[in-house]
Design an enzyme around this catalytic site. Structure first.
Site, PDB file in Angstrom:
ATOM      1  N   HIS A 100      -8.246   0.445  -3.900  1.00 55.29           N
ATOM      2  CA  HIS A 100      -9.103   0.014  -2.779  1.00 55.29           C
ATOM      3  C   HIS A 100      -9.956   1.220  -2.436  1.00 55.29           C
ATOM      4  O   HIS A 100      -9.484   2.154  -1.784  1.00 55.29           O
ATOM      5  CB  HIS A 100      -8.221  -0.417  -1.609  1.00 55.29           C
ATOM      6  CG  HIS A 100      -8.994  -0.741  -0.362  1.00 55.29           C
ATOM      7  ND1 HIS A 100      -8.386  -0.873   0.863  1.00 55.29           N
ATOM      8  CD2 HIS A 100     -10.320  -0.961  -0.150  1.00 55.29           C
ATOM      9  CE1 HIS A 100      -9.314  -1.163   1.783  1.00 55.29           C
ATOM     10  NE2 HIS A 100     -10.473  -1.225   1.179  1.00 55.29           N
TER      11      HIS A 100
ATOM     12  N   SER B   2       0.843  -1.188   0.000  1.00 56.69           N
ATOM     13  CA  SER B   2       0.000   0.000   0.000  1.00 56.69           C
ATOM     14  C   SER B   2       0.881   1.242   0.000  1.00 56.69           C
ATOM     15  O   SER B   2       1.895   1.291   0.706  1.00 56.69           O
ATOM     16  CB  SER B   2      -0.883   0.026   1.258  1.00 56.69           C
ATOM     17  OG  SER B   2      -1.348   1.349   1.491  1.00 56.69           O
TER      18      SER B   2
ATOM     19  N   HIS C  23      -1.051  -1.127  -4.298  1.00 54.69           N
ATOM     20  CA  HIS C  23      -2.380  -0.992  -3.684  1.00 54.69           C
ATOM     21  C   HIS C  23      -2.616   0.472  -3.328  1.00 54.69           C
ATOM     22  O   HIS C  23      -1.862   1.060  -2.532  1.00 54.69           O
ATOM     23  CB  HIS C  23      -2.400  -1.867  -2.419  1.00 54.69           C
ATOM     24  CG  HIS C  23      -3.676  -1.906  -1.650  1.00 54.69           C
ATOM     25  ND1 HIS C  23      -4.681  -2.817  -1.901  1.00 54.69           N
ATOM     26  CD2 HIS C  23      -4.100  -1.143  -0.606  1.00 54.69           C
ATOM     27  CE1 HIS C  23      -5.660  -2.618  -1.017  1.00 54.69           C
ATOM     28  NE2 HIS C  23      -5.342  -1.629  -0.231  1.00 54.69           N
TER      29      HIS C  23
ATOM     30  N   MET D 191      -9.495   7.116   0.045  1.00 53.64           N
ATOM     31  CA  MET D 191     -10.430   7.420   1.127  1.00 53.64           C
ATOM     32  C   MET D 191     -11.105   8.761   0.850  1.00 53.64           C
ATOM     33  O   MET D 191     -10.436   9.733   0.488  1.00 53.64           O
ATOM     34  CB  MET D 191      -9.690   7.482   2.466  1.00 53.64           C
ATOM     35  CG  MET D 191      -8.957   6.188   2.802  1.00 53.64           C
ATOM     36  SD  MET D 191      -8.110   6.318   4.399  1.00 53.64           S
ATOM     37  CE  MET D 191      -7.085   4.833   4.330  1.00 53.64           C
TER      38      MET D 191
ATOM     39  N   ASP E  38      -4.853   3.153  -1.562  1.00 52.94           N
ATOM     40  CA  ASP E  38      -5.909   3.299  -0.550  1.00 52.94           C
ATOM     41  C   ASP E  38      -6.623   4.629  -0.726  1.00 52.94           C
ATOM     42  O   ASP E  38      -6.146   5.671  -0.287  1.00 52.94           O
ATOM     43  CB  ASP E  38      -5.297   3.201   0.860  1.00 52.94           C
ATOM     44  CG  ASP E  38      -5.021   1.767   1.238  1.00 52.94           C
ATOM     45  OD1 ASP E  38      -3.907   1.480   1.706  1.00 52.94           O
ATOM     46  OD2 ASP E  38      -5.926   0.934   1.050  1.00 52.94           O
TER      47      ASP E  38
ATOM     48  N   MET F 142     -10.757  -7.259   5.366  1.00 56.91           N
ATOM     49  CA  MET F 142     -10.032  -6.258   6.160  1.00 56.91           C
ATOM     50  C   MET F 142      -9.620  -6.880   7.482  1.00 56.91           C
ATOM     51  O   MET F 142     -10.451  -7.482   8.174  1.00 56.91           O
ATOM     52  CB  MET F 142     -10.907  -5.037   6.408  1.00 56.91           C
ATOM     53  CG  MET F 142     -11.209  -4.189   5.180  1.00 56.91           C
ATOM     54  SD  MET F 142      -9.752  -3.548   4.335  1.00 56.91           S
ATOM     55  CE  MET F 142      -9.059  -2.474   5.603  1.00 56.91           C
TER      56      MET F 142
ATOM     57  N   GLY G   3      -9.227   3.004   7.259  1.00 64.58           N
ATOM     58  CA  GLY G   3      -9.082   4.443   7.456  1.00 64.58           C
ATOM     59  C   GLY G   3      -7.673   4.862   7.803  1.00 64.58           C
ATOM     60  O   GLY G   3      -7.299   6.007   7.529  1.00 64.58           O
TER      61      GLY G   3
ATOM     62  N   MET H 244     -12.269   3.097  -0.460  1.00 70.30           N
ATOM     63  CA  MET H 244     -12.948   3.254   0.824  1.00 70.30           C
ATOM     64  C   MET H 244     -13.786   4.529   0.700  1.00 70.30           C
ATOM     65  O   MET H 244     -13.471   5.586   1.282  1.00 70.30           O
ATOM     66  CB  MET H 244     -11.926   3.343   1.965  1.00 70.30           C
ATOM     67  CG  MET H 244     -11.285   2.000   2.253  1.00 70.30           C
ATOM     68  SD  MET H 244      -9.764   2.121   3.209  1.00 70.30           S
ATOM     69  CE  MET H 244      -8.612   2.451   1.893  1.00 70.30           C
TER      70      MET H 244
ATOM     71  N   GLY I  95      -0.908   1.359  10.045  1.00 61.40           N
ATOM     72  CA  GLY I  95      -0.230   1.219  11.334  1.00 61.40           C
ATOM     73  C   GLY I  95      -1.078   0.705  12.471  1.00 61.40           C
ATOM     74  O   GLY I  95      -0.685   0.784  13.637  1.00 61.40           O
TER      75      GLY I  95
ATOM     76  N   GLY J  90       1.634  -1.988   4.401  1.00 60.44           N
ATOM     77  CA  GLY J  90       1.908  -0.560   4.262  1.00 60.44           C
ATOM     78  C   GLY J  90       3.007  -0.140   5.215  1.00 60.44           C
ATOM     79  O   GLY J  90       4.182  -0.070   4.861  1.00 60.44           O
ATOM     80  N   SER J  91       2.615   0.095   6.460  1.00 63.98           N
ATOM     81  CA  SER J  91       3.569   0.674   7.424  1.00 63.98           C
ATOM     82  C   SER J  91       4.754  -0.253   7.686  1.00 63.98           C
ATOM     83  O   SER J  91       5.874   0.214   7.896  1.00 63.98           O
ATOM     84  CB  SER J  91       2.852   0.990   8.742  1.00 63.98           C
ATOM     85  OG  SER J  91       2.182  -0.158   9.215  1.00 63.98           O
TER      86      SER J  91
ATOM     87  N   ASP K 268      -5.814  -7.223   4.436  1.00 65.09           N
ATOM     88  CA  ASP K 268      -5.378  -5.831   4.357  1.00 65.09           C
ATOM     89  C   ASP K 268      -5.435  -5.184   5.742  1.00 65.09           C
ATOM     90  O   ASP K 268      -6.513  -4.976   6.291  1.00 65.09           O
ATOM     91  CB  ASP K 268      -6.320  -5.101   3.399  1.00 65.09           C
ATOM     92  CG  ASP K 268      -5.907  -3.673   3.144  1.00 65.09           C
ATOM     93  OD1 ASP K 268      -6.612  -2.984   2.392  1.00 65.09           O
ATOM     94  OD2 ASP K 268      -4.877  -3.249   3.694  1.00 65.09           O
ATOM     95  N   GLY K 269      -4.214  -4.913   6.271  1.00 59.99           N
ATOM     96  CA  GLY K 269      -4.155  -4.199   7.545  1.00 59.99           C
ATOM     97  C   GLY K 269      -3.388  -4.977   8.601  1.00 59.99           C
ATOM     98  O   GLY K 269      -3.736  -6.123   8.895  1.00 59.99           O
ATOM     99  N   GLY K 270      -2.318  -4.359   9.104  1.00 63.95           N
ATOM    100  CA  GLY K 270      -1.540  -4.976  10.177  1.00 63.95           C
ATOM    101  C   GLY K 270      -0.684  -6.142   9.735  1.00 63.95           C
ATOM    102  O   GLY K 270      -0.281  -6.986  10.544  1.00 63.95           O
TER     103      GLY K 270
HETATM  104  C1  DX5 Z   1      -6.440   0.823   5.757  1.00 54.50           C
HETATM  105  C2  DX5 Z   1      -5.928   0.428   4.380  1.00 54.50           C
HETATM  106  C3  DX5 Z   1      -4.772  -0.515   4.438  1.00 54.50           C
HETATM  107  C4  DX5 Z   1      -3.611   0.076   5.183  1.00 54.50           C
HETATM  108  C5  DX5 Z   1      -2.595  -0.989   5.461  1.00 54.50           C
HETATM  109  O1  DX5 Z   1      -7.683   1.454   5.631  1.00 54.50           O
HETATM  110  O2  DX5 Z   1      -6.940  -0.204   3.639  1.00 54.50           O
HETATM  111  O3  DX5 Z   1      -4.371  -0.867   3.112  1.00 54.50           O
HETATM  112  O4  DX5 Z   1      -3.017   1.089   4.433  1.00 54.50           O
HETATM  113  O5  DX5 Z   1      -1.643  -0.382   6.250  1.00 54.50           O
HETATM  114  P1  DX5 Z   1      -0.843  -1.184   7.361  1.00 54.50           P
HETATM  115  O6  DX5 Z   1      -0.126  -2.264   6.592  1.00 54.50           O
HETATM  116  O7  DX5 Z   1       0.059  -0.130   7.931  1.00 54.50           O
HETATM  117  O8  DX5 Z   1      -1.852  -1.718   8.323  1.00 54.50           O
HETATM  118 ZN    ZN Z   2      -6.229  -1.036   1.592  1.00 57.33          ZN
END
Ligand code: DX5
Ligand code: ZN
Length: 214
Positions: free
Chosen positions: A66, A8, A33, A37, A35, A137, A142, A68, A145, A193-194, A171-173
């Site tokens: 993605h 991401s 990816h 928003m 994101d 998810m 949103g 959102m 990290g 991502g992070s 997706d996420g963490g």
């Molecule tokens: C959150 C996004 C994710 C997020 C993942 O709303 O959809 O793609 O950026 O970031 P990490 O990997 O830092 O959880």
């Molecule tokens: Zn995402």
């Protein structure tokens, strides 16, 4: 199923986006990816199709948006035209997920639907045959990290049972500890991502995550 990493760009330094994406591409990731928003479906606002258009020239790596966003269908053409090969919208953002999947297919774009941690996997079952990818998810959408929600992996297990051939994305963490648990549960596409941006080298972190499921 083939292991695929989908970094991401949300956690990148927005003043240095191109070099970060070039590193991801050169590391051979399967997807980039985006994101997206809108400040309505989730509180933050990130970027629009102009970000995709700007980065498209960096290389051939497929792009996935993605969304959102509320009314995701209002953004389909813009993100396809900007260079996305796949668009993932949220089941919670529409009453007409079945119709929107058909719309994406008619547009010649890969079709994905995402479900939030609070949405049962049953929401995807009527449209499973239409999906190129199901996105589970593993954080509330949103922000990057956030901590991984392992209870969401039950949905991955259920989806893998129902469709052994489906691309299942989490997706996420995602990091070196959580990725193997999601792989074991049946996911094969991983958004990070992070975790990638916290190390010294994006390429090194991508290699680590890839080798975690070798
Ligand atoms: C959150 C996004 C994710 C997020 C993942 O709303 O959809 O793609 O950026 O970031 P990490 O990997 O830092 O959880
Ligand atoms: Zn995402």
């Amino acid at each position: 199923m083939k292991f695929q990493l989908a970094p991401s760009i949300l956690s990148c330094d927005f003043a240095q986006m191109a070099p970060s994406v070039e590193q991801m591409m050169q590391a051979g990731v399967a997807w980039i990816h985006f994101d997206v928003m809108d400040g309505q479906f989730v509180p933050p606002i990130t970027f629009g199709d102009a970000m995709v258009r700007g980065l498209r020239k960096l290389g051939p790596t497929p792009f996935e948006a993605h969304l959102m966003t509320q009314t995701p269908e209002s953004h389909f053409s813009a993100f396809r035209d900007a260079g996305c090969e796949r668009i993932i919208f949220h089941a919670e953002a529409t009453h007409h997920a079945h119709r929107l999947c058909g719309q994406l297919k008619e547009m010649g774009v890969g079709c994905g639907v995402a479900i939030n941690p609070g949405t049962p996997v049953e929401a995807l079952i009527p449209i499973l045959p239409l999906l190129d990818v199901a996105l589970v998810m593993t954080v509330n959408p949103g922000w990057g990290g956030q901590p991984f929600l392992p209870e969401c992996l039950d949905k991955v297990r259920a989806l893998r049972q129902l469709r052994p051939d489906l691309e299942i994305e989490v997706d996420g963490g995602i990091d070196l500890t959580t990725l193997p648990t999601a792989w074991e549960a049946g996911a094969n596409v991983f958004v990070a991502g992070s975790y990638l941006m916290r190390g010294d080298s994006v390429a090194e972190r991508i290699r680590e995550l890839t080798e975690a499921c070798a």
